[in-house]
Scaffold this motif. Structure first.
Motif, mmCIF file in Angstrom:
data_model
loop_
_atom_site.group_PDB
_atom_site.id
_atom_site.type_symbol
_atom_site.label_atom_id
_atom_site.label_comp_id
_atom_site.label_asym_id
_atom_site.label_seq_id
_atom_site.Cartn_x
_atom_site.Cartn_y
_atom_site.Cartn_z
ATOM 1 N N UNK A 454 6.476 6.919 42.353
ATOM 2 C CA UNK A 454 5.903 6.541 41.070
ATOM 3 C C UNK A 454 4.957 7.598 40.521
ATOM 4 N N UNK A 455 5.027 8.810 41.059
ATOM 5 C CA UNK A 455 4.246 9.916 40.510
ATOM 6 C C UNK A 455 4.900 10.506 39.262
ATOM 7 N N UNK A 456 6.148 10.131 38.984
ATOM 8 C CA UNK A 456 6.873 10.648 37.825
ATOM 9 C C UNK A 456 7.477 9.482 37.046
ATOM 10 N N UNK A 457 7.979 9.790 35.849
ATOM 11 C CA UNK A 457 8.659 8.770 35.053
ATOM 12 C C UNK A 457 9.909 8.287 35.777
ATOM 13 N N UNK A 458 10.167 6.984 35.770
ATOM 14 C CA UNK A 458 11.431 6.485 36.344
ATOM 15 C C UNK A 458 12.614 6.936 35.500
ATOM 16 N N UNK A 459 13.802 6.920 36.094
ATOM 17 C CA UNK A 459 14.979 7.436 35.399
ATOM 18 C C UNK A 459 16.083 6.408 35.246
ATOM 19 N N UNK A 460 16.989 6.652 34.282
ATOM 20 C CA UNK A 460 18.162 5.806 34.105
ATOM 21 C C UNK A 460 19.117 5.993 35.270
ATOM 22 N N UNK A 461 19.258 7.237 35.718
ATOM 23 C CA UNK A 461 20.103 7.538 36.866
ATOM 24 C C UNK A 461 19.327 8.478 37.780
ATOM 25 N N UNK A 462 19.843 8.675 38.970
ATOM 26 C CA UNK A 462 19.171 9.536 39.932
ATOM 27 C C UNK A 462 20.060 9.785 41.130
ATOM 28 N N UNK A 463 19.490 10.333 42.174
ATOM 29 C CA UNK A 463 20.277 10.610 43.368
ATOM 30 C C UNK A 463 20.807 9.337 44.013
ATOM 31 N N UNK A 464 20.131 8.204 43.778
ATOM 32 C CA UNK A 464 20.667 6.939 44.287
ATOM 33 C C UNK A 464 22.091 6.722 43.774
ATOM 34 N N UNK A 465 22.243 6.906 42.464
ATOM 35 C CA UNK A 465 23.507 6.561 41.814
ATOM 36 C C UNK A 465 24.656 7.475 42.217
ATOM 37 N N UNK A 466 24.380 8.688 42.680
ATOM 38 C CA UNK A 466 25.455 9.625 43.023
ATOM 39 C C UNK A 466 25.556 9.853 44.521
ATOM 40 N N UNK A 467 24.829 9.051 45.322
ATOM 41 C CA UNK A 467 24.814 9.282 46.766
ATOM 42 C C UNK A 467 25.044 8.007 47.568
ATOM 43 N N UNK A 468 25.804 7.078 47.014
ATOM 44 C CA UNK A 468 26.116 5.892 47.783
ATOM 45 C C UNK A 468 25.641 4.596 47.159
ATOM 46 N N UNK A 469 24.609 4.702 46.298
ATOM 47 C CA UNK A 469 24.088 3.561 45.552
ATOM 48 C C UNK A 469 23.771 2.383 46.466
ATOM 49 N N UNK A 470 24.365 1.214 46.278
ATOM 50 C CA UNK A 470 23.969 0.022 47.012
ATOM 51 C C UNK A 470 24.359 0.055 48.485
ATOM 52 N N UNK A 471 25.145 1.053 48.915
ATOM 53 C CA UNK A 471 25.569 1.105 50.303
ATOM 54 C C UNK A 471 24.503 1.718 51.207
ATOM 55 N N UNK A 472 23.460 2.339 50.646
ATOM 56 C CA UNK A 472 22.403 2.952 51.439
ATOM 57 C C UNK A 472 21.271 1.951 51.648
ATOM 58 N N UNK A 473 20.582 2.075 52.809
ATOM 59 C CA UNK A 473 19.427 1.211 52.998
ATOM 60 C C UNK A 473 18.254 1.746 52.178
ATOM 61 N N UNK A 474 17.211 0.914 52.040
ATOM 62 C CA UNK A 474 16.152 1.237 51.092
ATOM 63 C C UNK A 474 15.391 2.498 51.488
ATOM 64 N N UNK A 475 15.086 2.680 52.759
ATOM 65 C CA UNK A 475 14.351 3.871 53.188
ATOM 66 C C UNK A 475 15.123 5.144 52.864
ATOM 67 N N UNK A 476 16.448 5.114 53.042
ATOM 68 C CA UNK A 476 17.269 6.278 52.704
ATOM 69 C C UNK A 476 17.220 6.552 51.201
#
Length: 511
Positions: A454-476
């Motif tokens: 939260x040190x930067x503005x949140x984004x519409x997309x990010x590495x979450x969306x291109x790296x597995x999305x809901x299949x990754x656990x939260x810490x990853x």
């Protein structure tokens, strides 16, 4: 007397009338090259390398030519009175004039960035975009220094835009096709994992689910008690030389960022003497050091680790990129946005847009806009929802949420419900690319180390969306945010935006 036989060096000593054979080096150093013809016949590595380099050179030539021609043709059609045939001839002639220089610079900078290396070492879209940008800068500087006069500099930025599309697309097709051919031929690099049990399990799982990598896990060597990961234990670390030879290992992956230094030096030396590649999983400290700045004038060399925030020129560049990008996307998608608004309005009662209160930069809440995807009058208790939750950590995800409308299910499946957040970007509450904003329910359950995102503005997309999305656990997912914060660049933002499109279309991990 020294004698070399079958790759083993022996020393014969005469002592008390007896001849002693003492092995000095029992392992052949494969850095001693085989004769080229023999290597070609045995493994066809020379042929594969030649085909790889030639095919990539040809594709890059086609991409550069097509980018120049398209940019020049578009200019000729818009700004001249020529008919289409004359515009094509004019663009073709100008393309021939600039092609040789543009292609030469492209090849040299691509080679410098290892873009003609073998598959495991060849970088992806980020490096392609960065290298093409460098090509444009070099060409511009050369043209200005040579006294060239231009009415506008469209030829440079226009060609850059088309080159990113053409070259990256052609290389993506090349990677997919060659990967399919290699898999059909049964080609896979034999890899050995080395580290501690927990890290071995994590890296093995990540590599097993990573697309595009032909890796055959032959087993592991663990410094701690054996992990239950389905792989075969190949022995102890002091048996590494024997394991490399016996199992024909081609890659060693150090899966433990805290791997003992004294063992690492010996491991790397043994692998390199046998022609085995070594890969290392980066530690948190290695990622941090990438942004360290040297502080001169101290008795002890010191490096300052700046916080990963966007300030000064970085903030101006990123904000400009966000504004221009969001306006362009809103303009291009306006027919789709109108159609989706009508679909939401006509399919169920309630407002078209849903305002979801979410923490933004510094944890300050804002209204995150989304297309409404749930029935407006369905009431489900918090206890029931928590029982249905399928995510771990602070995340909340339900695959078959009973509150979602039929239209909303389609919108969520393809992430179309997120498109109104372009308004948040224009308002300065979000960025096109950045850590995804979490609902207040999830934010309240974050651990302290999670809140660095939260040190930067949140984004519409990010590495979450291109790296597995809901299949990754939260810490990853949080660690992916940290990697983005440390390595941000406009090129990386552009790459993530481009990769979001196939991730959404293929519906990887979305629900």
């Amino acid at each position: 007397m020294h004698r070399v036989a079958n790759g083993a060096v022996k020393v014969e000593e005469q002592q008390h009338g007896q001849s002693l054979a003492v092995p000095v080096l029992s392992d052949r150093d494969v850095r001693r090259k085989r004769p080229p013809v023999l290597s070609f016949l045995l493994r066809l590595a020379t042929l594969r390398k030649l085909l790889r380099v030639v095919s990539l050179l040809a594709l890059d030539f086609a991409g550069v030519w097509a980018a120049l021609f398209t940019a020049l043709l578009l200019k000729a059609v818009i700004k001249s009175d020529h008919d289409l045939a004359a515009a094509v001839d004019l663009a073709a002639g100008q393309t021939r004039e600039f092609l040789a220089f543009a292609y030469l610079v492209t090849v040299l900078l691509f080679a410098r960035s290892d873009l003609y290396a073998d598959r495991p070492r060849r970088p992806g879209l980020t490096k392609i975009v960065a290298s093409l940008f460098q090509v444009t800068v070099v060409a511009l500087i050369f043209a200005v220094a040579s006294g060239e006069k231009f009415q506008s500099y469209y030829i440079f930025y226009g060609t850059l835009g088309f080159a990113i599309v053409y070259v990256s697309s052609l290389r993506w097709v090349h990677t997919r096709v060659t990967g399919w051919l290699l898999s059909q031929a049964g080609y896979a690099r034999r890899a050995l994992l080395v580290g501690s049990g927990q890290h071995i399990d994590q890296v093995a799982h990540a590599l097993a689910t990573s697309p595009g990598r032909q890796i055959e896990m032959v087993g592991y060597i663990s410094l701690t008690p054996r992990p239950e990961n389905g792989l075969r234990s190949l022995g102890a670390l002091d048996e590494l030389a024997e394991v490399l030879e016996r199992d024909r290992v081609q890659e060693v992956i150090i899966a433990d960022p805290d791997f003992p230094e004294q063992h690492a030096v010996e491991l790397v030396d043994q692998c390199h003497r046998r022609g085995v590649d070594v890969h290392v999983a980066p530690s948190t400290m290695e990622i941090l050091v990438q942004r360290a700045e040297f502080v001169p004038g101290q008795s002890v060399p010191l490096f300052t680790l700046k916080p990963p925030v966007f300030e000064g020129i970085d903030f101006a560049v990123k904000r400009t990129f966000d504004l221009v990008g969001s306006f362009v996307i809103l303009l291009l998608l306006s027919p789709l946005l109108i159609a989706l608004s009508l679909a939401v309005k006509l399919s169920s009662r309630g407002p078209v847009l849903y305002r979801s209160p979410r923490p933004g930069i510094g944890g300050v809440p804002f209204d995150c806009f989304k297309f409404r995807t749930m029935f407006d009058d369905v009431v489900v208790s918090d206890e029931e929802l928590e029982r249905l939750n399928e995510a771990d950590g602070a995340l909340f995800k339900i695959r078959d949420d009973p509150r979602i409308t039929p239209v909303g299910r389609v919108l969520r499946r393809y992430s179309l419900d997120e498109l109104p957040q372009l308004i948040n970007v224009v308002r300065g509450e979000m960025s096109l690319v950045g850590p995804r904003p979490l609902p207040l329910r999830d934010f309240d359950r974050l651990e302290e180390w999670h809140k660095k995102r939260y040190l930067v503005l949140p984004g519409i997309t990010g590495l979450w969306q291109v790296s597995g999305r809901s299949e990754l656990n939260f810490d990853d997912l949080v660690r992916l945010d940290f990697v983005y914060l440390e390595r941000w660049s406009v090129a990386l933002d552009l790459v993530i935006l481009l990769k979001t499109i196939p991730a959404v279309v293929m519906r990887r991990g979305a629900f």
